[in-house]
Design an enzyme around this catalytic site. Structure first.
Site, short mmCIF file in Angstrom:
data_model
loop_
_atom_site.label_atom_id
_atom_site.label_comp_id
_atom_site.label_asym_id
_atom_site.label_seq_id
_atom_site.Cartn_x
_atom_site.Cartn_y
_atom_site.Cartn_z
N ASP A 36 -19.75 -77.42 -82.04
CA ASP A 36 -19.08 -76.25 -81.49
C ASP A 36 -18.18 -76.60 -80.31
OD1 ASP A 36 -20.08 -74.52 -83.36
OD2 ASP A 36 -21.65 -73.69 -82.08
N LYS B 246 -27.82 -71.94 -54.98
CA LYS B 246 -27.00 -71.40 -56.07
C LYS B 246 -26.62 -69.94 -55.89
CE LYS B 246 -28.70 -74.55 -59.65
NZ LYS B 246 -27.40 -75.23 -59.81
N ARG C 3 -25.11 -60.10 -56.28
CA ARG C 3 -25.78 -61.28 -55.73
C ARG C 3 -26.56 -61.92 -56.86
NH1 ARG C 3 -29.22 -60.87 -50.62
NH2 ARG C 3 -28.55 -63.04 -50.49
N GLN D 20 -16.10 -76.60 -70.40
CA GLN D 20 -15.34 -77.84 -70.53
C GLN D 20 -14.29 -78.03 -69.44
OE1 GLN D 20 -13.88 -77.56 -74.57
NE2 GLN D 20 -15.82 -78.23 -75.45
#
Length: 284
Positions: free
Chosen positions: A60, A145, A162, A235
């Site tokens: 894929d 993160k 958030r 990508q």
């Protein structure tokens, strides 16, 4: 048909063998071919634009790469699955010759898939613009993160999110990262985006389905996370700064793909995602 581009994933062990078979098949029919070796890293191939067809030979990820190149050039994509999953690439290696022959003879239908457009603006200037067949993901990439995002749609504010990030997916991408994060699966013919929070701080931040005719704006606010990126189809990646804005809308380009009929989509849901719990349901 005069010239075909073959995008060959060098990571797939049987790709070269099948590629040689395809080249011989096309040559016997008087069709020239050019092989581009995709390493999973390259972004924008420097290729001629006079191809009549692009054959994706990989998983894929190879299809996503090929689709982003082909869509603005109006080149149809013929995706052969050499990956482990192959949800978008529905043509299996043993089927390629018959399916390609059908396409050359005008008996293989091509189905259009929408792409999204993601424009990254910094200080009121567009710095880069991408198209995605699957999704655009804004997320923190460091140890911390949690990020803060001001999200609006058609000028209407959704408030501050958030979360570890958000996914904006097309119907094609709704079966990928978005689905794994709790988002709904959309039929490929639905004209919509899915906005899916990633590990939201508030349980009330649920996925939203929004019309693709609108425009979404995602603004980067101050947060603990300092390394924030936007990823295009997993990508292409761009580092983001505070106050950067990502403008997302439906791309004017669509990709035409073989082997992507509605029937194949629902077959893939059953066989590859275990939808309804069984690929062969028994009725009493």
């Amino acid at each position: 048909m005069k010239k075909v581009l073959i995008v060959l994933s060098i990571e797939k062990p049987n790709a070269k063998k099948i590629c040689k078979e395809i080249e011989a098949f096309l040559s016997a029919k008087g069709i020239d071919s050019f092989v581009y070796k995709y390493d999973g890293i390259s972004h924008s191939p420097e290729l001629n634009e006079d191809y009549d067809l692009a054959i994706s030979l990989g998983g894929d990820g190879t299809v996503l790469f090929t689709a982003r190149y082909s869509a603005p050039r109006h080149i149809p994509v013929f995706p052969i699955n050499l990956g482990r999953f192959g949800f978008i690439a529905n043509i299996e290696p043993k089927e390629w010759e018959g399916e390609l022959l059908h396409l050359l003879n005008g008996k293989q239908a091509l189905h259009k898939r929408m792409l999204l457009s993601a424009s990254i603006n910094r200080k009121n200037k567009e710095i880069v613009k991408y198209e995605a067949l699957n999704d655009a993901v804004v997320s923190g990439s460091g140890i911390a993160k949690l990020i803060n995002l001001d999200i609006s749609f058609n000028g209407i504010s959704f408030g501050v999110f958030r979360a570890d990030g958000v996914i904006v997916s097309t119907p094609t991408g709704s079966t990928a990262y978005s689905a794994a994060s709790g988002g709904p699966i959309l039929d490929p013919d639905v004209s919509a985006f899915v906005l899916t929070p990633i590990s939201p701080f508030s349980l009330s931040n649920r996925p939203l389905v929004l019309p693709s005719s609108g425009q979404m704006k995602i603004k980067i606010l101050p947060a603990r996370a300092k390394d924030i990126i936007v990823s295009i189809d997993g990508q292409e990646m761009v580092s983001l700064q505070e106050d950067d804005e990502i403008i997302i809308s439906e791309s004017p380009n669509k990709v035409k793909m073989a082997g992507c009929s509605p029937d194949n989509f629902y077959k893939a849901l059953r066989s590859k995602l275990g939808w309804s719990g069984s690929s062969s349901p028994k009725l009493n």
